[in-house]
Each structure stands twice: as structure tokens, then as C-alpha cells.
Write a protein that holds these residues in place. Structure first.
Motif, short mmCIF file in Angstrom:
data_model
loop_
_atom_site.label_atom_id
_atom_site.label_comp_id
_atom_site.label_asym_id
_atom_site.label_seq_id
_atom_site.Cartn_x
_atom_site.Cartn_y
_atom_site.Cartn_z
N PRO A 138 0.86 -1.18 0.00
CA PRO A 138 0.00 0.00 0.00
C PRO A 138 0.90 1.24 0.00
N LEU A 139 0.32 2.39 -0.15
CA LEU A 139 1.10 3.62 -0.26
C LEU A 139 2.06 3.78 0.93
N ARG A 140 3.34 4.01 0.62
CA ARG A 140 4.42 4.22 1.59
C ARG A 140 4.76 2.96 2.42
N HIS A 141 4.48 1.79 1.88
CA HIS A 141 4.88 0.52 2.48
C HIS A 141 5.40 -0.36 1.35
N TYR A 142 6.32 -1.27 1.71
CA TYR A 142 6.82 -2.17 0.67
C TYR A 142 7.50 -3.39 1.30
N ALA A 143 7.12 -4.56 0.84
CA ALA A 143 7.83 -5.80 1.17
C ALA A 143 7.34 -6.90 0.23
N GLU A 144 8.28 -7.72 -0.23
CA GLU A 144 7.91 -8.89 -1.04
C GLU A 144 8.69 -10.10 -0.53
N ILE A 179 -13.83 -32.88 5.04
CA ILE A 179 -13.70 -31.60 4.34
C ILE A 179 -15.08 -31.05 3.98
N ALA A 180 -15.97 -31.96 3.53
CA ALA A 180 -17.32 -31.52 3.16
C ALA A 180 -18.07 -30.97 4.38
N ARG A 181 -17.92 -31.63 5.53
CA ARG A 181 -18.60 -31.16 6.74
C ARG A 181 -18.07 -29.82 7.20
N ALA A 182 -16.78 -29.58 6.98
CA ALA A 182 -16.18 -28.33 7.44
C ALA A 182 -16.69 -27.12 6.68
N GLN A 183 -17.02 -27.30 5.40
CA GLN A 183 -17.50 -26.20 4.56
C GLN A 183 -16.60 -24.97 4.69
N TYR A 184 -15.33 -25.22 4.59
CA TYR A 184 -14.34 -24.16 4.81
C TYR A 184 -14.04 -23.42 3.51
N ASN A 185 -14.05 -22.10 3.58
CA ASN A 185 -13.73 -21.26 2.43
C ASN A 185 -12.36 -20.63 2.66
N PRO A 186 -11.30 -21.12 2.00
CA PRO A 186 -9.95 -20.60 2.27
C PRO A 186 -9.77 -19.14 1.89
N LEU A 187 -10.63 -18.62 1.01
CA LEU A 187 -10.51 -17.23 0.59
C LEU A 187 -11.16 -16.27 1.58
N ALA A 188 -12.01 -16.82 2.46
CA ALA A 188 -12.70 -15.97 3.43
C ALA A 188 -11.92 -15.87 4.74
N ASP A 189 -10.82 -16.59 4.82
CA ASP A 189 -10.01 -16.60 6.05
C ASP A 189 -8.72 -15.84 5.77
N ASP A 190 -7.57 -16.35 6.20
CA ASP A 190 -6.30 -15.69 5.91
C ASP A 190 -6.17 -15.51 4.40
N THR A 191 -5.86 -14.32 3.97
CA THR A 191 -5.89 -14.04 2.53
C THR A 191 -4.62 -14.50 1.82
N PRO A 192 -4.76 -15.12 0.63
CA PRO A 192 -3.61 -15.47 -0.20
C PRO A 192 -3.32 -14.38 -1.24
N ASP A 193 -4.16 -13.33 -1.26
CA ASP A 193 -3.99 -12.25 -2.23
C ASP A 193 -2.84 -11.33 -1.80
N SER A 194 -2.44 -10.44 -2.68
CA SER A 194 -1.39 -9.47 -2.37
C SER A 194 -1.84 -8.06 -2.72
N VAL A 195 -1.10 -7.10 -2.19
CA VAL A 195 -1.40 -5.69 -2.42
C VAL A 195 -0.23 -5.05 -3.16
N PHE A 196 -0.51 -4.50 -4.33
CA PHE A 196 0.50 -3.80 -5.12
C PHE A 196 0.13 -2.32 -5.19
N CYS A 197 1.03 -1.51 -5.75
CA CYS A 197 0.80 -0.07 -5.80
C CYS A 197 0.97 0.44 -7.24
N ALA A 198 0.07 1.29 -7.65
CA ALA A 198 0.17 1.93 -8.96
C ALA A 198 -0.52 3.28 -8.90
N HIS A 199 0.11 4.28 -9.50
CA HIS A 199 -0.47 5.63 -9.57
C HIS A 199 -0.80 6.17 -8.18
#
Length: 649
Positions: free
Chosen positions: A425-431, A608-628
Motif C-alpha cells: 500500500p502507499l508508503r509501504h513495501y515488502a515482497e 472436508i465436506a462437513r467443514a464447509q471451509y472457504n480458504p478465501l474468506a479466512d487468511d488471505t492469499p492475495d497481495s497488495v501492489f501499488c500503482a499511480h
């Protein structure tokens, strides 16, 4: 010299009553307390008085002939086995109490297995010989058959002249003494010296008998105990470097945090600075506890059990002093989890309280999901949950309940997988670019850096390692904790001006999660090692039940009118078997089990079916980049294409 002796038993074997009588004879008490009178020295906590069982390990101190003994009382109920094992890790000697009226009980065998694992010299006492149902000779025979053939009757021996049976047992295990015995060349001093060595080396296990409630046999046992343990082994050198093992964290009456440790070598004084796992720290006041009371001591010597404040980052199992950085691994682990139901209770206050309880009992493994507000605990059983509920109410004024207990699953991976975490995000950086590699069974989480310091400075690499271990990472199948994985740091990038420590926390978490989204994940379930014993007329029914649950069985053992079956079984199936087993054996069967290992789940798809776990709704695997001049989120499956470091596969 200092000697640490612990007392262990199956619940209701009379352990606390035995301790009261022994401490009375040792001069610690004027008169013995009673569990039913709620006035015992070592079960001083209100919950222990209320329930009539030992929940927290505690100690008393007595002296004889210029030497000091620490008498450590441990919980007998299986739900508090983790507390018991933490105390067991610092014992020089152990006393195992066996209920003479009930014989060998389920938890007795579990305790014996742990004592073997820790190589603790062990003495035994058959209690409740005053009961009509007690067959002390039969119990002794069962102990020899089921625990060890090296168990030998020492009834009546009080530390003076050895009885003939004990003389012969010592000679049988020492060829030179056997020759002397055959030649009628008996030397009491030589035999006593050999007896001490054999008991210390776990080559011999003397057993006494009596009734603690009626004070029968306890004084003789105390005298023999002091004879066997007194002046045992070489006198520790006072020049050795200070080293100690932390076995317990507790709070005193004012709420101050205390670390309880055993001095393994050397000595240390109050206000001295010592090495800790996280750096260096200063010991504040040193306390010597006996029951709920303590006396300040200027110096802690080798073999002493002391408590000290001022060690905020030290946990049970940590070594301090010369061996700082090492940890003691414990065998007892929960196989169940439960959700805290806390309607109307402030989450922050509840988490703070639970973290304090986890500080005292690391096996709790408190986990919190900020997205759902769910708090989960790892537990041993129902009684522990009831105690936790009362502790939260009494100590913190928090009223909670718990959801149904569930089997505690884990997750791992079957093949290496690479993930990238970018936080800009703005004024932060790590990869961060990481590779997850499957590790050996039971290895937990490991870390290694393959990144050159010319690419990413060492301080940032160490920070990434810290972030790998500072939280429990969840798998993507059910959200179960991740285990048996080596996290390899491949590449990393920082910004001279904009990078802060928290940026690498975000990028490390996201990189691990990102790699898991690509990985071939495997659900693991607990497998327990069990032993069941019952009359032979129940053999067919029990064997059929175990076969139906697909248990792996060792060859059966037949002992008179009873049989014993040992083996391994999936905990999810075996945990529900207790009631059926008692019904099948008409209450005459004995069952014990403990966690042995985790293995790929047999019914993974259903779980796994009973758990009905959504991996995207928990700890995020997405990343944040910066442009403009603004940050934007990149979905997990597109992060590698946006990465600033070249991505390895």
C-alpha cells in the motif's frame, strides 16, 4: 544436595492422602489433611477443593540429614495429563501409587509409559490395602506382568537391613554380587550401593504396600525413599555454568507472573542477568515454594525448584542460562478442540484472559479468527473444559460456555509449492517468495533461508523467520493448523525508505497462504496408541469392535482369566468407543490411550465436506501492489505474474 521426587497415580488412587501422611512424617505438617475435609496442603486451589482432585502440580519441601527433598504432587486425571507431564520433566525420582482395590487402571499404564520415555527412576506403592477388595499379592503379580518384570517386593523395608527378597533381586542383576551371595559373602553396604545404582538406572523397581488413609506403611516408605535417594550420584560441581529448565508458569496472589524452573547445573543469584531464548534478562526475587507459601532465597543451587518474576518471554519447556534456545518437547498433546461461546463478553477481554491461561498451559493452543470472531481451544476432555469455564469466571469475571468437542485435525502438503506475498500500500513495501516443502512426520514447522544477504539483508530475513513462527498457519482444506512443513525463503525485496517491520509480517503471511493455494494439501487425523484389557469371555466382542474400526492390533496377551489387546486406531473412531467397551465388558474392562501420531485422514472427503471451509474468506492469499499512488489488491492466482522478484517453481 537437592532431590526432586514426584508422585503420580490414576485418579482416586489415594495420591493426595499419601502425600499428606508422608509430609506429616517429614515434619512439614503437624497433622495430615483430608481430601473430603478440603484441608490438604497441596490441593489448595478452590477448584481442587471443590472437585476433590489435583488439577495443578504443586510442591512441598522437607529436609533430612542436611539434604533437601522437593515433593511434587501431580494431577491424576487424564484431562490434566499435560500439566502432569510438565512436572514429570523435572523429576529425579518418581513414586507411582497403585490402587490396591482396583489394581492397574487405564491411566496407570499411560504414566508408566511416560516414566519410561523420560527415564525417571520409579518406586511404587500399592495403596488401600485395608479395603476388602484389595488383593495386594495379585496386584504385585499384575504389575510384574503388565509393567515390568523388574518390579520387586520391598514391603516392610524402611531403609535399614535389606529383606532377603530384595537382597536376591539385587544379586540377580549384578554378577559379582551374585557370586558373593552364593558364597555367603553378604556385605550390607555393597548391596545397598548396588540397589541405589539399579534403581537409578531403572534396572529395578521396588514396590511397597499399605494404607495411606490409615497411615500404614507410609513412614517405612519415607525412610526407605530417603535412604535410596540421599547422597545419590556425584555431588554437582559449583563451578558449572548455570542452566535451568522452566516447567511451569503461575500467578501469585497479587497476579504477578512467576516462572518455575529446576536448576540443572551451576547456580544463580537474585538480580543476576542470564541468557534467555529471546536474548538476556534479569532474575528478580527468587522464591522457594512449599505449598501456597514461599520464602525468598538469595541463590538457587543445582537441583532446586525455584520461582522467579521478570522472565516475561519464557514459556514452559524453555531452557534458560547456558542452554538457552533449547526446548523440551512434550509427549502429551490434545486430540480435541472446542469453540468458546461468549455472547455478551467483550472479545478483547476474553482473548486476553485466554492468552494468560495459555501462557500457563501452552497445550491450550488458543486460536482466534478475526473475520468470524471464532475462538478455538485445544483440550483433553470434558473435565478440563469445566475447569476452564470456572477459571474464566473466578479469575476474570467472564461467563462463557463451549461448543461440542471436535477431533483436532491438522493439514500438511504432499509436494513442494511456491508462493509469493507482496504488500505495497502507499508508503509501504515488502515482497517475500517462499517454498513450502513436505517435512518428516511430527517435525512441525521448520524454516531455512536460501536467500543471499546481497538480495535481502540478514535482519529482514530473521524478521521473516520470526513471522513464520509467531502464529498458527491454517491449511486450506478445513482451516486446520499446518504442520510437517519446511518453509524455505527463496527471495525477498525491501525498500530503503518505505519498508517497515510490519510489512514483512503481511507479506510472509500472504506468501505462505499463497503457496498453500497451489499445494497438494493433505488432511491429517490423530492416531492413538491404545491398550484394552478385559475378561476372556469378552474377547470375541471386543476383537470384533476393534476390527470394525479398522484398528491395527499387536498379538494378544492372555493373562489368566483376562486378555490384553494393544494397537493403533484412528482417534475419531476410538474416542467414541468408551461407552460401548464398558457395556461389552459389563464394566470389567480397562482402557487407556494416548496420541501416537498424525496420519492421512481415511475419510478426508467427508470431513472436508462437513467443514464447509472457504480458504478465501479466512487468511488471505492475495497481495497488495501499488500503482499511480494507490494500493490495489491482486487475486492469489495472479500474484506471481505481478511479482517483482523472479519466481522459481
Amino acid at each position: 544436595m537437592n532431590h526432586v521426587v514426584g508422585i503420580l497415580a490414576h485418579v482416586d488412587a489415594g495420591k493426595t492422602t499419601f502425600s499428606e501422611q508422608l509430609l506429616c512424617h517429614a515434619g512439614v505438617l503437624r497433622s495430615p489433611g483430608r481430601v473430603d475435609h478440603q484441608n490438604t496442603l497441596l490441593d489448595a486451589h478452590p477448584l481442587e477443593k471443590q472437585r476433590g482432585i489435583t488439577i495443578f502440580s504443586d510442591q512441598a519441601v522437607f529436609e533430612r540429614n542436611g539434604e533437601r527433598w522437593f515433593w511434587v504432587d501431580t494431577p491424576g486425571h487424564a484431562d490434566f495429563a499435560a500439566e502432569m507431564e510438565r512436572a514429570l520433566s523435572i523429576l529425579d525420582w518418581a513414586v507411582l501409587i497403585v490402587n490396591g482395590a482396583e489394581g492397574i487402571q487405564s491411566h496407570t499404564e499411560t504414566l508408566w509409559t511416560l516414566l519410561e520415555a523420560y527415564r525417571v527412576p520409579t518406586l511404587l506403592f500399592i495403596n488401600k490395602t485395608d479395603r476388602p477388595a484389595c488383593d495386594a499379592d495379585g496386584v504385585l503379580l499384575a504389575l510384574k506382568k503388565r509393567l515390568s518384570g523388574d518390579i520387586v517386593d520391598a514391603s516392610g523395608w524402611d531403609g535399614d537391613a535389606l529383606p532377603t527378597g530384595l537382597i536376591e533381586a539385587v544379586a540377580e542383576r549384578d554378577e559379582a554380587l551374585l557370586d558373593r551371595w552364593m558364597a555367603e559373602d553378604y556385605d550390607p553396604a555393597a548391596w545397598l550401593s548396588a540397589l541405589k545404582k539399579q534403581v537409578m538406572g531403572r534396572a529395578l523397581f521396588p514396590v511397597w504396600r499399605g494404607s495411606a488413609l490409615n497411615d500404614a506403611g507410609v513412614k517405612e516408605f519415607l525412610d526407605a525413599l530417603c535412604t535410596l535417594t540421599g547422597h545419590a550420584g556425584p555431588i554437582p560441581s559449583s563451578d558449572a555454568s548455570f542452566s535451568a529448565l522452566v516447567y511451569k508458569v503461575r500467578r501469585d496472589g497479587q497476579g504477578s507472573r512467576l516462572c518455575c524452573f529446576k536448576v540443572l547445573s551451576g547456580s544463580v543469584g537474585a538480580r543476576e542477568e542470564i541468557a534467555l531464548p529471546s536474548g538476556r534478562g534479569k532474575l528478580n526475587e527468587l522464591r522457594l515454594y512449599s505449598g501456597p507459601k514461599f520464602t525468598p532465597v538469595p541463590r538457587a543451587e543445582t537441583g532446586m525448584l525455584c520461582a522467579a518474576a521478570g522472565l516475561s518471554d519464557v514459556r514452559p519447556g524453555d531452557f534458560i542460562g547456558a542452554d538457552a534456545g533449547r526446548r523440551n518437547a512434550f509427549h502429551t498433546e490434545p486430540m480435541l478442540s472446542a469453540t468458546v461461546l461468549c455472547e455478551g463478553v467483550p472479545t478483547g477481554k476474553l482473548l486476553e484472559a485466554l492468552k494468560q491461561l495459555e501462557d500457563e498451559d501452552p497445550a491450550l493452543g488458543v486460536s482466534y479468527n478475526p473475520a468470524t470472531g471464532v475462538i478455538d481451544l485445544r483440550v483433553m476432555g470434558r473435565i478440563q473444559l469445566e475447569v476452564l469455564q470456572q477459571l474464566l469466571l473466578d479469575r476474570f469475571g467472564l461467563s462463557v460456555t463451549f461448543g461440542p468437542m471436535r477431533v483436532l485435525y491438522l493439514e500438511t502438503i504432499a509436494a513442494p509449492a511456491v508462493g509469493v506475498g507482496h504488500y505495497e500500500p502507499l508508503r509501504h513495501y515488502a515482497e517475500v517468495q517462499l517454498r513450502l516443502v513436505p517435512g518428516p512426520r511430527g517435525s512441525g514447522i521448520r524454516f531455512e533461508s536460501l536467500c543471499h544477504v546481497d538480495e535481502l539483508s540478514l535482519n529482514w530475513q530473521r524478521l521473516i523467520e520470526t513471522h513464520v513462527f509467531e502464529k498458527t498457519h491454517k491449511g486450506v482444506l478445513t482451516g486446520a493448523p499446518l504442520t510437517d512443513v519446511t518453509v524455505q525463503l527463496l527471495h525477498g525485496r525491501s525498500h530503503l525508505k518505505h519498508t517497515e517491520g510490519g510489512d514483512f509480517r503481511e507479506s510472509t503471511y500472504r506468501a505462505i497462504r499463497n503457496a498453500l493455494m497451489y499445494a497438494e494439501s493433505v488432511l491429517l487425523e490423530p492416531v492413538c496408541r491404545f491398550t484394552v484389557s478385559a475378561p476372556q469371555d469378552c474377547y470375541g466382542r471386543v476383537m470384533g469392535d476393534l476390527t470394525q474400526m479398522r484398528a491395527t492390533l499387536d498379538p494378544p496377551r492372555m493373562d489368566g482369566e483376562r486378555f490384553t489387546l494393544s494397537g493403533e486406531a484412528v482417534f475419531a473412531a476410538f474416542a467414541a468407543y468408551n461407552d460401548a467397551f464398558l457395556a461389552a465388558t459389563h464394566g470389567r474392562g480397562l482402557m487407556s490411550y494416548r496420541l501416537d501420531h498424525y496420519a492421512p485422514c481415511r475419510d478426508a472427503e467427508a470431513v472436508i465436506a462437513r467443514a464447509q471451509y472457504n480458504p478465501l474468506a479466512d487468511d488471505t492469499p492475495d497481495s497488495v501492489f501499488c500503482a499511480h499512488g494507490a494500493g490495489y489488491t491482486v487475486p492469489w492466482d495472479q500474484v506471481k505474474a505481478h511479482a517483482h522478484c523472479e519466481v522459481e517453481e
